[in-house]
Design a protein around this motif. Structure first.
Motif, PDB file in Angstrom:
ATOM      1  N   CYS A  93       0.851  -1.191   0.000  1.00 18.48           N
ATOM      2  CA  CYS A  93       0.000   0.000   0.000  1.00 18.48           C
ATOM      3  C   CYS A  93       0.884   1.238   0.000  1.00 18.48           C
ATOM      4  O   CYS A  93       2.028   1.195   0.465  1.00 18.48           O
ATOM      5  CB  CYS A  93      -0.884   0.038   1.250  1.00 18.48           C
ATOM      6  N   GLN A  94       0.366   2.355  -0.486  1.00 16.61           N
ATOM      7  CA  GLN A  94       1.097   3.619  -0.370  1.00 16.61           C
ATOM      8  C   GLN A  94       0.190   4.674   0.260  1.00 16.61           C
ATOM      9  O   GLN A  94      -0.997   4.768  -0.046  1.00 16.61           O
ATOM     10  CB  GLN A  94       1.658   4.083  -1.704  1.00 16.61           C
ATOM     11  N   SER A  95       0.780   5.453   1.146  1.00 19.92           N
ATOM     12  CA  SER A  95       0.028   6.471   1.880  1.00 19.92           C
ATOM     13  C   SER A  95       0.027   7.818   1.174  1.00 19.92           C
ATOM     14  O   SER A  95      -0.750   8.698   1.543  1.00 19.92           O
ATOM     15  CB  SER A  95       0.621   6.639   3.277  1.00 19.92           C
ATOM     16  N   LYS A  96       0.919   7.994   0.206  1.00 19.49           N
ATOM     17  CA  LYS A  96       1.107   9.289  -0.463  1.00 19.49           C
ATOM     18  C   LYS A  96       1.349  10.395   0.559  1.00 19.49           C
ATOM     19  O   LYS A  96       0.948  11.546   0.384  1.00 19.49           O
ATOM     20  CB  LYS A  96      -0.093   9.618  -1.349  1.00 19.49           C
ATOM     21  N   ASP A  97       2.011  10.011   1.661  1.00 22.66           N
ATOM     22  CA  ASP A  97       2.354  10.920   2.763  1.00 22.66           C
ATOM     23  C   ASP A  97       1.119  11.552   3.403  1.00 22.66           C
ATOM     24  O   ASP A  97       1.169  12.667   3.930  1.00 22.66           O
ATOM     25  CB  ASP A  97       3.340  11.999   2.312  1.00 22.66           C
ATOM     26  N   SER A  98      -0.010  10.831   3.375  1.00 26.82           N
ATOM     27  CA  SER A  98      -1.254  11.291   3.983  1.00 26.82           C
ATOM     28  C   SER A  98      -1.594  10.417   5.190  1.00 26.82           C
ATOM     29  O   SER A  98      -1.641   9.181   5.078  1.00 26.82           O
ATOM     30  CB  SER A  98      -2.397  11.225   2.963  1.00 26.82           C
ATOM     31  N   GLU A  99      -1.806  11.046   6.334  1.00 32.47           N
ATOM     32  CA  GLU A  99      -2.171  10.287   7.534  1.00 32.47           C
ATOM     33  C   GLU A  99      -3.507   9.571   7.346  1.00 32.47           C
ATOM     34  O   GLU A  99      -3.682   8.417   7.756  1.00 32.47           O
ATOM     35  CB  GLU A  99      -2.257  11.232   8.744  1.00 32.47           C
TER      36      GLU A  99
END
Length: 344
Positions: A100-106
């Motif tokens: 998974c990737q968070s795209k730097d979003s909490e």
């Protein structure tokens, strides 16, 4: 129309005139089963179009043999390489991975964790998002006895295993190199310093200034940016428009260094004669731009492999001495290229 019945291990056992338990062991690569029998079972399973029911197996064993991975950006060379390391070790041990990737979003990071929990993963390896300010979503997984280990980035409030690099020491080494090149003022473009890696890299810069006897008030400027090519390009041009003086730029990643170098060259500055430039992370493109950029190589593949090994050992409790809160530090190293070599 009559639905075709799914083939079971009992059907394979009947066809081969062996026990169902032997078929099950052969399909699960149990060492108690000979290679000859395994081949017979796998060949017959393929011939009969047998489909392995992983869900049923998971429910029986309470173990999915799956590790979740959460990274900020899959497209970044460091993270894609770390993922390769994790996958290599996981597959070697018979584990699958869900990436998974968070795209730097909490918020997206929390969704990722919920998705992985719903998929019944045995553990989660995560490099936290820059914008993560709370830990409830991470603690939620740990409260369900799903271990979460950090790699590269980490959150101090969570007491768990982390696999990291010596960011502070390497940043200090790089800064000492820059200070040795007859510069007057160092400009630093950093990410959010509440994030562990940027906090440690900035500390390394201050360590180098202190060791060299340089005054950070008069000879250092530091600005937090998004750390991509466009933001760095904008930040450098803004400084130049405002007549801010500097003759060295340290971008906290290579994309920031590349954006800085592009802005400087467009404004007529020679690299490294007028301004020296350095980055961090050793992105493949850093050696292809002109001039090639001084950077720090991080052992991303080794970080991924070690994080996976520690997680699998923890899940399977092979290493009884393993602490669930240990810190493993791998060594990065400085790569000096033309962009910072004023004194050869």
């Amino acid at each position: 129309m009559e639905l075709k019945k799914s083939v079971t291990i009992h059907d394979i056992a009947k066809a081969l005139n062996i026990n169902s338990s032997t078929v099950s062991r052969a399909l699960n690569d149990n060492p108690r089963v000979s290679a000859k029998t395994k081949k017979l079972v796998h060949d017959k399973a393929k011939e009969m179009h047998y489909q392995y029911n992983s869900l049923a197996s998971n429910l029986r064993t309470q173990k999915s043999n799956t590790i979740g991975i959460i990274v900020p950006h899959i497209t970044k060379h460091f993270f894609s390489t770390a993922i390769s390391g994790i996958e290599e070790e996981a597959h070697k041990a018979g584990y699958n991975v869900i990436i998974c990737q968070s795209k730097d979003s909490e918020q997206l990071e929390a969704k990722n964790i919920n998705t992985l929990l719903s998929s019944r993963v045995d553990g989660i390896l995560i490099s936290p998002a820059i914008k993560t300010t709370t830990v409830q979503h991470i603690q939620k997984a740990m409260d369900r006895n799903v271990p979460i280990f950090f790699f590269d980035r980490y959150i101090d409030e969570i007491n768990t295993t982390r696999v990291i690099t010596n960011d502070r020491a390497t940043s200090k080494e790089l800064t000492l190199h820059l200070l040795s090149q007859n510069i007057n003022k160092l400009a630093v473009l950093t990410g959010d310093t509440s994030v562990s890696i940027y906090e440690n890299r900035v500390k390394g810069i201050y360590d180098a200034f202190q060791q060299s006897g340089w005054n950070t008030e008069s000879r250092l400027i530091l600005q937090q940016i998004k750390l991509d090519v466009d933001d760095a390009y904008t930040a450098i041009n803004k400084w130049l428009d405002e007549n801010v003086e500097f003759d060295a730029v340290f971008g906290m990643n290579d994309m920031a260094a590349i954006g800085s170098q592009k802005a400087l060259q467009e404004r007529g500055f020679r690299i490294p004669e007028d301004v020296i430039v350095a980055g961090f992370s050793n992105e493949p493109i850093s050696k292809l731009v002109s001039p090639p950029i001084t950077t720090v190589h991080q052992p991303a593949m080794e970080i991924g492999k070690l994080a996976a090994k520690k997680m699998i050992n923890h899940i399977e409790e092979k290493d009884k001495s393993l602490l669930a809160s240990e810190t493993a530090v791998l060594e990065s190293h400085l790569i000096i290229r033309t962009s910072s070599q004023r004194n050869k």
